[in-house]
Design a protein around this motif. Structure first.
Motif, mmCIF file in Angstrom:
data_model
loop_
_atom_site.group_PDB
_atom_site.id
_atom_site.type_symbol
_atom_site.label_atom_id
_atom_site.label_comp_id
_atom_site.label_asym_id
_atom_site.label_seq_id
_atom_site.Cartn_x
_atom_site.Cartn_y
_atom_site.Cartn_z
ATOM 1 N N ARG A 87 0.809 -1.213 0.000
ATOM 2 C CA ARG A 87 0.000 0.000 0.000
ATOM 3 C C ARG A 87 0.849 1.273 0.000
ATOM 4 N NH1 ARG A 87 -4.149 0.085 4.565
ATOM 5 N NH2 ARG A 87 -4.930 1.714 3.204
ATOM 6 N N PRO A 88 1.168 1.813 -1.171
ATOM 7 C CA PRO A 88 1.920 3.075 -1.212
ATOM 8 C C PRO A 88 1.070 4.256 -0.755
ATOM 9 C CG PRO A 88 1.228 2.454 -3.417
ATOM 10 C CD PRO A 88 0.842 1.317 -2.506
ATOM 11 N N TYR A 89 1.759 5.332 -0.368
ATOM 12 C CA TYR A 89 1.121 6.575 0.053
ATOM 13 C C TYR A 89 1.161 7.611 -1.072
ATOM 14 C CZ TYR A 89 1.217 4.993 4.913
ATOM 15 O OH TYR A 89 1.017 4.299 6.080
ATOM 16 N N LYS A 90 0.210 8.510 -1.057
ATOM 17 C CA LYS A 90 0.138 9.608 -2.023
ATOM 18 C C LYS A 90 1.262 10.614 -1.786
ATOM 19 C CE LYS A 90 -3.185 13.133 -3.627
ATOM 20 N NZ LYS A 90 -2.150 14.027 -4.006
ATOM 21 N N LYS A 91 1.481 11.025 -0.552
ATOM 22 C CA LYS A 91 2.568 11.936 -0.147
ATOM 23 C C LYS A 91 2.606 13.233 -0.961
ATOM 24 C CE LYS A 91 5.654 8.149 0.804
ATOM 25 N NZ LYS A 91 6.954 7.612 0.497
ATOM 26 N N ASP A 92 1.518 13.936 -1.048
ATOM 27 C CA ASP A 92 1.457 15.226 -1.764
ATOM 28 C C ASP A 92 1.820 15.118 -3.245
ATOM 29 O OD1 ASP A 92 0.636 16.707 0.505
ATOM 30 O OD2 ASP A 92 2.710 16.804 1.203
ATOM 31 N N ARG A 93 1.722 13.952 -3.816
ATOM 32 C CA ARG A 93 2.020 13.773 -5.247
ATOM 33 C C ARG A 93 0.719 13.654 -6.020
ATOM 34 N NH1 ARG A 93 5.865 8.556 -4.538
ATOM 35 N NH2 ARG A 93 4.051 7.954 -3.318
ATOM 36 N N VAL A 94 0.762 13.982 -7.293
ATOM 37 C CA VAL A 94 -0.346 13.679 -8.191
ATOM 38 C C VAL A 94 -0.107 12.243 -8.639
ATOM 39 C CG1 VAL A 94 -1.458 14.215 -10.384
ATOM 40 C CG2 VAL A 94 -0.589 16.071 -8.938
ATOM 41 N N VAL A 95 -1.036 11.348 -8.285
ATOM 42 C CA VAL A 95 -0.807 9.930 -8.535
ATOM 43 C C VAL A 95 -1.144 9.577 -9.976
ATOM 44 C CG1 VAL A 95 -1.434 7.573 -7.881
ATOM 45 C CG2 VAL A 95 -1.124 9.312 -6.110
ATOM 46 N N PHE A 96 -2.440 9.590 -10.311
ATOM 47 C CA PHE A 96 -2.848 9.107 -11.631
ATOM 48 C C PHE A 96 -2.688 10.192 -12.688
ATOM 49 C CE2 PHE A 96 -5.080 6.337 -8.609
ATOM 50 C CZ PHE A 96 -4.436 5.160 -8.964
ATOM 51 N N GLY A 97 -1.974 9.812 -13.736
ATOM 52 C CA GLY A 97 -1.642 10.745 -14.799
ATOM 53 C C GLY A 97 -0.218 11.258 -14.681
ATOM 54 N N GLN A 98 0.395 11.118 -13.491
ATOM 55 C CA GLN A 98 1.788 11.547 -13.313
ATOM 56 C C GLN A 98 2.634 10.428 -12.701
ATOM 57 O OE1 GLN A 98 2.404 15.400 -11.536
ATOM 58 N NE2 GLN A 98 0.903 16.367 -12.885
ATOM 59 N N LEU A 99 2.525 10.207 -11.382
ATOM 60 C CA LEU A 99 3.287 9.131 -10.738
ATOM 61 C C LEU A 99 2.970 7.791 -11.405
ATOM 62 C CD1 LEU A 99 5.149 8.194 -8.397
ATOM 63 C CD2 LEU A 99 3.081 7.898 -7.030
ATOM 64 N N VAL A 100 1.691 7.535 -11.618
ATOM 65 C CA VAL A 100 1.217 6.356 -12.355
ATOM 66 C C VAL A 100 0.644 6.890 -13.669
ATOM 67 C CG1 VAL A 100 -0.406 4.429 -12.374
ATOM 68 C CG2 VAL A 100 0.671 5.113 -10.218
ATOM 69 N N PRO A 101 1.402 6.794 -14.764
ATOM 70 C CA PRO A 101 0.948 7.389 -16.028
ATOM 71 C C PRO A 101 -0.309 6.718 -16.576
ATOM 72 C CG PRO A 101 3.277 6.742 -16.137
ATOM 73 C CD PRO A 101 2.716 6.171 -14.873
ATOM 74 N N TYR A 102 -1.154 7.512 -17.182
ATOM 75 C CA TYR A 102 -2.317 6.965 -17.881
ATOM 76 C C TYR A 102 -1.841 6.148 -19.081
ATOM 77 C CZ TYR A 102 -5.578 9.961 -15.299
ATOM 78 O OH TYR A 102 -6.324 10.571 -14.325
#
Length: 174
Positions: free
Chosen positions: A50-65
Motif C-alpha cells: 500500500r503506497p502513500y500519495k505523499k502530496d504527489r499527483v498519482v494518476f496521470g503523473q506518478l502512475v501514467p495513464y
C-alpha cells in the motif's frame, strides 16, 4: 583454501543482509496488506503493498495513464480465487495470478497474468490470461494510502481499488 571460502561466505552474508535491509525499508514505506472476501461460495484474496500519495499527483503523473501499473508497490500484487469465477463477465479459472491495471481517467483495464513471484516491475504481457475494461469513478475525498477492499453484491463482490480521488469497482462473480 579456507581463506577463500571465508571471503566467499562473508560476501554472501553481506549480500543477504543488503537484500533483506532493502526489502524491510521498502515495506516500511508501502506496507503489505491482504484484502479478502469469503461468502456464498466465493473466496477471493488479494495480497498487495500500500503506497502513500505523499502530496504527489498519482494518476496521470506518478502512475501514467495508458501504461501498465503493478497495482500497488514492491512485489507484484497477487490475486487468488479458489474456484472458477467471472471478472466483469469474463471467465477466469481458479488459481493465483498477478494483478495489473492500466489506469485512464474514465476507464481502467484490469489485467490478470499467470506469472507470479516477480518484483512488481517485471510484467510480461505474453503471460496475460484476462483483460477487461471497467469504469473509473471518483471518491468524495482524497484517499492518502492505496487500498483494495471488497464489497458484497448480488452473486459475488466488487473488488474496489481506491487511491487519490479514484475508485474502481471490479465485479467478481461465480
Amino acid at each position: 583454501m579456507n581463506k577463500k571460502i571465508g571471503i566467499l561466505l562473508a560476501g554472501v552474508a553481506v549480500l543477504a543482509l543488503a537484500f533483506f535491509g532493502v526489502r524491510a525499508y521498502t515495506k516500511s514505506k508501502s506496507p503489505a496488506d491482504t484484502a479478502s472476501f469469503n461468502q456464498n461460495g466465493l473466496s477471493v484474496q488479494v495480497d498487495y503493498c500500500r503506497p502513500y500519495k505523499k502530496d504527489r499527483v498519482v494518476f496521470g503523473q506518478l502512475v501514467p495513464y495508458g501504461k501498465v501499473w503493478r497495482t500497488g508497490a514492491n512485489e507484484a500484487t497477487l490475486f487468488t480465487v479458489k474456484q472458477d469465477v467471472k471478472i466483469a463477465g469474463k471467465p477466469l479459472k481458479a488459481g493465483t495470478y498477478t494483478l495489473w491495471t492500466v489506469p485512464n481517467a474514465d476507464v481502467w483495464t484490469i489485467v490478470l497474468n499467470r506469472q507470479t513471484g516477480q518484483w512488481g516491475t517485471k510484467y510480461d504481457e505474453l503471460q496475460d490470461v484476462l483483460r477487461v475494461d471497467v469504469p473509473a469513478g471518483k471518491t468524495t475525498g482524497t484517499v492518502e494510502q492505496f487500498k483494495i477492499d471488497f464489497a458484497a453484491m448480488a452473486g459475488g463482490a466488487n473488488m474496489v481499488l481506491l487511491w487519490e480521488n479514484s475508485e474502481v469497482k471490479v465485479p467478481v462473480t461465480l
